[in-house]
Write a protein that holds these residues in place. Structure first.
Motif, PDB file in Angstrom:
ATOM      1  N   ASN A   1       0.825  -1.213   0.000  1.00 45.64           N
ATOM      2  CA  ASN A   1       0.000   0.000   0.000  1.00 45.64           C
ATOM      3  C   ASN A   1       0.855   1.257   0.000  1.00 45.64           C
ATOM      4  N   GLU A   2       1.951   1.219   0.752  1.00 40.08           N
ATOM      5  CA  GLU A   2       2.867   2.368   0.786  1.00 40.08           C
ATOM      6  C   GLU A   2       3.482   2.606  -0.587  1.00 40.08           C
ATOM      7  N   PHE A   3       3.940   1.531  -1.219  1.00 40.10           N
ATOM      8  CA  PHE A   3       4.500   1.644  -2.566  1.00 40.10           C
ATOM      9  C   PHE A   3       3.450   2.183  -3.542  1.00 40.10           C
ATOM     10  N   ALA A   4       2.226   1.671  -3.429  1.00 37.93           N
ATOM     11  CA  ALA A   4       1.167   2.061  -4.359  1.00 37.93           C
ATOM     12  C   ALA A   4       0.853   3.552  -4.245  1.00 37.93           C
ATOM     13  N   MET A   5       0.802   4.066  -3.018  1.00 38.98           N
ATOM     14  CA  MET A   5       0.513   5.488  -2.832  1.00 38.98           C
ATOM     15  C   MET A   5       1.653   6.363  -3.372  1.00 38.98           C
ATOM     16  N   ASN A   6       2.871   5.871  -3.207  1.00 39.72           N
ATOM     17  CA  ASN A   6       4.032   6.588  -3.740  1.00 39.72           C
ATOM     18  C   ASN A   6       3.956   6.648  -5.265  1.00 39.72           C
ATOM     19  N   ALA A   7       3.676   5.500  -5.878  1.00 38.01           N
ATOM     20  CA  ALA A   7       3.569   5.445  -7.343  1.00 38.01           C
ATOM     21  C   ALA A   7       2.408   6.299  -7.830  1.00 38.01           C
ATOM     22  N   LYS A   8       1.287   6.274  -7.116  1.00 42.56           N
ATOM     23  CA  LYS A   8       0.102   7.047  -7.505  1.00 42.56           C
ATOM     24  C   LYS A   8       0.423   8.537  -7.589  1.00 42.56           C
ATOM     25  N   GLY A   9       1.185   9.048  -6.611  1.00 39.62           N
ATOM     26  CA  GLY A   9       1.527  10.466  -6.606  1.00 39.62           C
ATOM     27  C   GLY A   9       2.327  10.872  -7.831  1.00 39.62           C
ATOM     28  N   TYR A  10       3.313  10.060  -8.173  1.00 42.98           N
ATOM     29  CA  TYR A  10       4.150  10.374  -9.338  1.00 42.98           C
ATOM     30  C   TYR A  10       3.369  10.212 -10.646  1.00 42.98           C
ATOM     31  N   LEU A  11       2.583   9.136 -10.732  1.00 38.50           N
ATOM     32  CA  LEU A  11       1.826   8.909 -11.967  1.00 38.50           C
ATOM     33  C   LEU A  11       0.762   9.974 -12.177  1.00 38.50           C
ATOM     34  N   SER A  12       0.229  10.542 -11.097  1.00 39.35           N
ATOM     35  CA  SER A  12      -0.732  11.641 -11.233  1.00 39.35           C
ATOM     36  C   SER A  12      -0.116  12.802 -11.998  1.00 39.35           C
ATOM     37  N   ASP A  13       1.136  13.127 -11.661  1.00 35.98           N
ATOM     38  CA  ASP A  13       1.833  14.192 -12.382  1.00 35.98           C
ATOM     39  C   ASP A  13       2.005  13.820 -13.855  1.00 35.98           C
ATOM     40  N   ASN A  14       2.291  12.547 -14.110  1.00 29.85           N
ATOM     41  CA  ASN A  14       2.442  12.111 -15.500  1.00 29.85           C
ATOM     42  C   ASN A  14       1.170  12.350 -16.302  1.00 29.85           C
ATOM     43  N   PHE A  15       0.030  11.979 -15.722  1.00 33.23           N
ATOM     44  CA  PHE A  15      -1.219  12.116 -16.466  1.00 33.23           C
ATOM     45  C   PHE A  15      -1.643  13.577 -16.609  1.00 33.23           C
ATOM     46  N   ASN A  16      -1.233  14.413 -15.688  1.00 40.92           N
ATOM     47  CA  ASN A  16      -1.455  15.855 -15.866  1.00 40.92           C
ATOM     48  C   ASN A  16      -0.683  16.355 -17.086  1.00 40.92           C
ATOM     49  N   PHE A  17       0.518  15.811 -17.272  1.00 41.26           N
ATOM     50  CA  PHE A  17       1.329  16.171 -18.443  1.00 41.26           C
ATOM     51  C   PHE A  17       0.691  15.645 -19.731  1.00 41.26           C
ATOM     52  N   TYR A  18       0.232  14.395 -19.709  1.00 42.78           N
ATOM     53  CA  TYR A  18      -0.366  13.809 -20.917  1.00 42.78           C
ATOM     54  C   TYR A  18      -1.621  14.568 -21.337  1.00 42.78           C
ATOM     55  N   SER A  19      -2.356  15.100 -20.368  1.00 40.60           N
ATOM     56  CA  SER A  19      -3.613  15.774 -20.683  1.00 40.60           C
ATOM     57  C   SER A  19      -3.399  17.029 -21.521  1.00 40.60           C
ATOM     58  N   CYS A  20      -2.137  17.496 -21.603  1.00 40.22           N
ATOM     59  CA  CYS A  20      -1.842  18.662 -22.449  1.00 40.22           C
ATOM     60  C   CYS A  20      -1.877  18.316 -23.934  1.00 40.22           C
ATOM     61  N   GLY A  21      -1.879  17.000 -24.237  1.00 43.64           N
ATOM     62  CA  GLY A  21      -2.064  16.577 -25.625  1.00 43.64           C
ATOM     63  C   GLY A  21      -0.810  16.515 -26.461  1.00 43.64           C
ATOM     64  N   ASP A  22       0.361  16.337 -25.835  1.00 45.13           N
ATOM     65  CA  ASP A  22       1.617  16.233 -26.581  1.00 45.13           C
ATOM     66  C   ASP A  22       1.719  14.830 -27.173  1.00 45.13           C
ATOM     67  N   SER A  23       1.579  14.726 -28.495  1.00 44.68           N
ATOM     68  CA  SER A  23       1.561  13.409 -29.144  1.00 44.68           C
ATOM     69  C   SER A  23       2.902  12.676 -29.015  1.00 44.68           C
ATOM     70  N   SER A  24       3.986  13.402 -28.772  1.00 44.84           N
ATOM     71  CA  SER A  24       5.298  12.751 -28.632  1.00 44.84           C
ATOM     72  C   SER A  24       5.377  11.922 -27.355  1.00 44.84           C
ATOM     73  N   ALA A  25       4.393  12.093 -26.460  1.00 41.68           N
ATOM     74  CA  ALA A  25       4.400  11.369 -25.184  1.00 41.68           C
ATOM     75  C   ALA A  25       3.526  10.122 -25.216  1.00 41.68           C
ATOM     76  N   ASN A  26       2.994   9.751 -26.380  1.00 38.53           N
ATOM     77  CA  ASN A  26       2.068   8.613 -26.450  1.00 38.53           C
ATOM     78  C   ASN A  26       2.678   7.321 -25.931  1.00 38.53           C
ATOM     79  N   ARG A  27       3.932   7.091 -26.264  1.00 38.18           N
ATOM     80  CA  ARG A  27       4.580   5.851 -25.820  1.00 38.18           C
ATOM     81  C   ARG A  27       4.655   5.804 -24.295  1.00 38.18           C
ATOM     82  N   GLU A  28       5.046   6.919 -23.684  1.00 36.65           N
ATOM     83  CA  GLU A  28       5.135   6.952 -22.233  1.00 36.65           C
ATOM     84  C   GLU A  28       3.749   6.898 -21.601  1.00 36.65           C
ATOM     85  N   MET A  29       2.749   7.504 -22.249  1.00 37.70           N
ATOM     86  CA  MET A  29       1.390   7.460 -21.717  1.00 37.70           C
ATOM     87  C   MET A  29       0.880   6.016 -21.688  1.00 37.70           C
TER      88      MET A  29
END
Length: 289
Positions: free
Chosen positions: A207-235
């Motif tokens: 659970n501790e690991f999951a919450m840590n990963a969730k925080g970082y991945l949230s930032d990732n999806f905020n970045f993806y929502s900007c619509g940069d097509s070069s990030a599709n692979r990482e998304m």
């Protein structure tokens, strides 16, 4: 390149021996240092050693260390040489990874790390040098991750992978913030190590690991929502990692709610490619609505 205050000829050669015997000299480089710039005039390699770890004349490139020792007469020249050698070590490490020689790749990345640490010592505030060392930590973390898949020392290698990716994420965050592809990519690699560690952890640690990963991945999806097509692979990779976390921790409301948010966020991204859409469908199958 190598800066010099005088003209000098360069001759380098490489030899290769294997289980079948000594192939002798199989590569040669000829060039010169003229007007402060190193020029490679000729680079030859024998076809006899193709597919024998000599495709990129690794032995020949390694001999550049000799040139480096002669090209470090002042700090600027030394730093130019360190940049060059660290990039060469990175290229050689990539070659070893391609051939699944992960310990050799780690050795090269460690050499690059030492070279780039010297760059930081010479100019601690240089953002280029800090970015270069962040990439090196990412490479080391990747080496340890692959080594964990092939070695009995799995837990230790995963821990080292996680620690090095954390260093990479920290530096990129300091330099660029979370909304840059460099940071996003390092986050995905770090979360990959977290997911593997979760498989061997007790429920509380999971659970501790999951919450840590969730925080970082949230930032990732905020970045993806900007619509940069070069990030599709990482998304696509991030979506896959959310699904893997959901599969490990089946009864975690926070993780399940986060997965729902991911589905909604990615569903609204108009330029998501087919790989992202495919990963999204797989995620939907494991989420409790």
């Amino acid at each position: 390149y190598w800066d010099r205050n005088f003209n000098e000829d360069i001759t380098l050669y490489g030899k290769l021996s294997d289980a079948f015997g000594d192939n002798g000299v199989v590569s040669v480089v000829i060039g010169d240092i003229s007007d402060g710039v190193c020029n490679i005039d000729l680079w030859l390699m024998s076809c006899r050693v193709l597919k024998k770890n000599m495709e990129y004349a690794l032995k020949c490139i390694s001999k550049c260390d000799e040139l480096a020792a002669r090209a470090s007469e002042n700090e600027e020249e030394a730093n130019n040489t360190r940049i060059l050698l660290s990039k060469l070590d990175g290229e050689i490490a990539a070659y070893y990874i391609k051939n699944k020689e992960y310990k050799n790749a780690l050795e090269r990345h460690m050499r690059a790390l030492r070279e780039r640490e010297q760059l930081i010592e010479s100019d601690p505030g240089n953002d280029l040098y800090r970015s270069m060392i962040a990439f090196t930590y990412r490479g080391i973390g990747t080496d340890y991750y692959y080594m964990s898949l092939l070695d009995d020392n799995k837990a230790n290698y995963l821990r080292l992978s996680y620690e090095n990716h954390c260093k990479s994420v920290e530096i990129f965050n300091e330099l660029y913030g979370p909304s840059r592809l460099e940071t996003v990519t390092s986050v995905n690699r770090m979360v990959g190590a977290i997911i593997e560690l979760m498989k061997y952890a007790d429920p509380n640690k999971q659970n501790e690991f999951a919450m840590n990963a969730k925080g970082y991945l949230s930032d990732n999806f905020n970045f993806y929502s900007c619509g940069d097509s070069s990030a599709n692979r990482e998304m696509a990779d991030s979506i896959k990692k959310v699904r893997e976390i959901c599969c490990i921790i089946e009864k975690n409301d926070a993780v399940n709610e986060f997965a729902k948010e991911v589905i909604e966020t990615v569903g609204a991204i108009t330029n998501a490619d087919e790989q992202c859409k495919s990963e999204l469908e797989l995620l939907r199958k494991v989420v409790c609505f």
